[in-house]
Enzyme design. Structure first.
Site, PDB file in Angstrom:
ATOM      1  CD1 TRP A  81      -2.172  -2.142   2.010  1.00  0.00           C
ATOM      2  CD2 TRP A  81      -2.719  -1.587  -0.085  1.00  0.00           C
ATOM      3  NE1 TRP A  81      -3.054  -3.093   1.542  1.00  0.00           N
ATOM      4  CE2 TRP A  81      -3.395  -2.777   0.253  1.00  0.00           C
ATOM      5  CE3 TRP A  81      -2.910  -1.071  -1.365  1.00  0.00           C
ATOM      6  CZ2 TRP A  81      -4.250  -3.445  -0.636  1.00  0.00           C
ATOM      7  CZ3 TRP A  81      -3.754  -1.733  -2.252  1.00  0.00           C
ATOM      8  CH2 TRP A  81      -4.415  -2.901  -1.882  1.00  0.00           C
ATOM      9  CG  ASP A 141      -8.228  -8.202  10.757  1.00  0.00           C
ATOM     10  OD1 ASP A 141      -8.247  -9.419  11.051  1.00  0.00           O
ATOM     11  OD2 ASP A 141      -7.739  -7.766   9.697  1.00  0.00           O
ATOM     12  N   GLY A 188     -13.617  -8.503  15.660  1.00  0.00           N
ATOM     13  CA  GLY A 188     -14.720  -9.411  15.334  1.00  0.00           C
ATOM     14  C   GLY A 188     -14.352 -10.344  14.208  1.00  0.00           C
ATOM     15  CG  PHE A 192     -15.080 -10.672   7.937  1.00  0.00           C
ATOM     16  CD1 PHE A 192     -15.048 -11.967   7.464  1.00  0.00           C
ATOM     17  CD2 PHE A 192     -14.008  -9.821   7.643  1.00  0.00           C
ATOM     18  CE1 PHE A 192     -13.974 -12.429   6.708  1.00  0.00           C
ATOM     19  CE2 PHE A 192     -12.920 -10.278   6.883  1.00  0.00           C
ATOM     20  CZ  PHE A 192     -12.917 -11.602   6.427  1.00  0.00           C
ATOM     21  CG  HIS A 244      -7.587 -12.145  -2.878  1.00  0.00           C
ATOM     22  ND1 HIS A 244      -6.327 -11.792  -3.313  1.00  0.00           N
ATOM     23  CD2 HIS A 244      -7.555 -12.065  -1.522  1.00  0.00           C
ATOM     24  CE1 HIS A 244      -5.566 -11.516  -2.267  1.00  0.00           C
ATOM     25  NE2 HIS A 244      -6.281 -11.661  -1.174  1.00  0.00           N
ATOM     26  CG  ASN A 286       0.634 -16.438  -3.252  1.00  0.00           C
ATOM     27  OD1 ASN A 286       1.152 -17.375  -2.653  1.00  0.00           O
ATOM     28  ND2 ASN A 286       0.482 -15.251  -2.711  1.00  0.00           N
ATOM     29  CD  GLN A 304       0.455 -17.815   0.946  1.00  0.00           C
ATOM     30  OE1 GLN A 304       0.218 -17.578   2.109  1.00  0.00           O
ATOM     31  NE2 GLN A 304       1.198 -17.034   0.216  1.00  0.00           N
TER      32      GLN A 304
HETATM   33  C1  SAM Z   1      -5.235 -10.962   2.803  1.00  0.00           C
HETATM   34  S1  SAM Z   1      -5.357 -10.074   4.293  1.00  0.00           S
HETATM   35  C2  SAM Z   1      -5.774  -8.463   3.666  1.00  0.00           C
HETATM   36  C3  SAM Z   1      -5.443  -7.381   4.643  1.00  0.00           C
HETATM   37  C4  SAM Z   1      -5.759  -5.951   4.199  1.00  0.00           C
HETATM   38  N1  SAM Z   1      -7.146  -5.759   3.857  1.00  0.00           N
HETATM   39  C5  SAM Z   1      -4.840  -5.574   3.066  1.00  0.00           C
HETATM   40  O1  SAM Z   1      -5.284  -5.580   1.919  1.00  0.00           O
HETATM   41  O2  SAM Z   1      -3.671  -5.263   3.340  1.00  0.00           O
HETATM   42  C6  SAM Z   1      -6.891 -10.686   4.964  1.00  0.00           C
HETATM   43  C7  SAM Z   1      -7.281 -10.047   6.267  1.00  0.00           C
HETATM   44  O3  SAM Z   1      -8.576 -10.545   6.626  1.00  0.00           O
HETATM   45  C8  SAM Z   1      -8.586 -10.823   8.003  1.00  0.00           C
HETATM   46  N2  SAM Z   1      -9.585 -11.855   8.271  1.00  0.00           N
HETATM   47  C9  SAM Z   1      -9.559 -13.139   7.841  1.00  0.00           C
HETATM   48  N3  SAM Z   1     -10.648 -13.789   8.295  1.00  0.00           N
HETATM   49  C10 SAM Z   1     -11.355 -12.903   9.029  1.00  0.00           C
HETATM   50  C11 SAM Z   1     -12.570 -12.978   9.749  1.00  0.00           C
HETATM   51  N4  SAM Z   1     -13.260 -14.115   9.793  1.00  0.00           N
HETATM   52  N5  SAM Z   1     -13.022 -11.867  10.375  1.00  0.00           N
HETATM   53  C12 SAM Z   1     -12.321 -10.711  10.319  1.00  0.00           C
HETATM   54  N6  SAM Z   1     -11.154 -10.568   9.638  1.00  0.00           N
HETATM   55  C13 SAM Z   1     -10.684 -11.653   9.007  1.00  0.00           C
HETATM   56  C14 SAM Z   1      -7.177 -11.305   8.268  1.00  0.00           C
HETATM   57  O4  SAM Z   1      -6.872 -11.254   9.644  1.00  0.00           O
HETATM   58  C15 SAM Z   1      -6.355 -10.348   7.423  1.00  0.00           C
HETATM   59  O5  SAM Z   1      -6.054  -9.191   8.139  1.00  0.00           O
END
Ligand code: SAM
Length: 323
Positions: A142, A188, A213, A215, A233, A280, A284
């Site tokens: 970012w 998050d 929380g 989501f 994604h 990827n 993952q």
């Molecule tokens: C691929 S990262 C993207 C982070 C950020 N939005 C970015 O683009 O830099 C996915 C994010 O979703 C959060 N996440 C995954 N499952 C989640 C859930 N069930 N509830 C809340 N957040 C969640 C992860 O902790 C992580 O911070």
């Protein structure tokens, strides 16, 4: 606990532990090469014959069969100057594929999946360090794409913004500087936000709010814009729909949802970055990179309308939907 003199001089238990993976891998290899299946009808064969039938090197097979004898997975007998190998009861009952009590498929899973995962056990145990490394990775892109994605649409009409899965707060900070009148909250998982507070959003930058929380399960608080950057994604169609429908339910009429993703061209010709990212995602996550039309269709199925796509010329593009 005091060690006996014998244990002090010759720590047999530790030597056994040290050899543990050699033992497992020997058994897995014999299973996967088909040694026990070849011998399942009671046949006794020389190592040369086994090697020929299974298409392996003679020397390698000879050593493998010998080790299986030591592990009591094969038995050996001499016949006309030849050494012949056959299954023991243990391998016949549990290691041949066709046996009703077979453990073959557990062995194969251990060998092909768990064995490889255990190569990363150090990293998994050091998980806070690993998590920080992942968050730094998430954060850094970012620096070069953040401004473009939050400015791709004029978001100034939205004054209460929640960044779902907002992680390190990088997008929230970009929103803060582009739209200083708006309140921005990072939503998050609790453990992630703990790390964010510790490493990424110092107390003097606390114009940003936090909301812990999940989501998929917990209530999604009120806002007039929900940002999901690199969230969709990660997931299968079903989970994307579930999440977007929950977001839609939380929206009031006029509220928006902003997806930030690396978009594939509609004819799948590129960009190569998104194509590589999709691979990827395969290794993952449960998800994949998608074309704009796929995101539009997901948003519409979740109840959003007036969906618009804005290309930024950078890695990540932006899709805005309204309720
Ligand atoms: C691929 S990262 C993207 C982070 C950020 N939005 C970015 O683009 O830099 C996915 C994010 O979703 C959060 N996440 C995954 N499952 C989640 C859930 N069930 N509830 C809340 N957040 C969640 C992860 O902790 C992580 O911070």
């Amino acid at each position: 606990m005091e060690l006996s003199k014998q244990e002090l001089e010759y720590p047999q238990k530790l030597l056994n532990y040290m050899d543990g993976f050699l033992i497992s891998k020997t058994m897995f290899t014999a299973c996967e090469l088909g040694v026990f299946d070849l011998l399942e009808n009671g046949e006794a064969l020389s190592s040369k014959a086994v090697a020929e039938r299974l298409g392996t090197s003679a020397d390698g097979m000879d050593r493998l069969l010998t080790a299986c004898v030591g592990l009591q997975l094969l038995q050996v007998k001499g016949h006309q100057g030849k050494v012949l190998y056959s299954n023991t009861d243990l391998s016949q009952i549990y290691l041949t594929k066709a046996s009703p009590r077979t453990l073959y498929y557990s062995m194969a899973y251990y060998s092909q999946t768990i064995y490889h995962c255990f190569a990363f056990l150090n990293d998994a145990v050091r998980s806070e360090e690993e998590m920080l490394k992942f968050m730094q990775l998430m954060n850094s892109i970012w620096n070069i794409c953040g401004k473009a994605v939050v400015m791709a649409f004029d978001l100034s009409i939205f004054t209460n913004i929640i960044d779902l899965g907002g992680c390190t707060g990088a997008i929230a900070k970009e929103c803060n500087s582009a739209y200083p009148q708006s309140k921005v909250t990072i939503y998050d998982l609790p453990k992630v936000l703990e790390m964010t507070r510790k490493h990424f959003v110092p107390p003097d930058e606390r114009r940003i709010a936090f909301h812990e929380g999940d989501f998929f399960k917990d209530p999604i608080p009120d806002a007039d814009l929900y940002i999901l950057a690199r969230i969709i994604h990660d997931w299968t169609e079903d989970k994307c729909l579930k999440l977007l429908s929950r977001v839609n339910k939380a929206c009031k009429p006029g509220s928006g949802v902003l997806l930030i993703e690396a978009l594939l061209n509609e004819d799948r010709s590129g960009p190569v970055t998104a194509q590589l990212y999709s691979l990827n995602m395969l290794v993952q996550t449960e998800g994949k990179e998608r074309m704009a039309s796929e995101y539009i269709s997901l948003l519409e199925s979740a109840g959003f309308k007036d969906v618009q796509v804005q290309r930024t010329g950078k890695i990540y593009d932006v899709i805005l939907g309204r309720k």
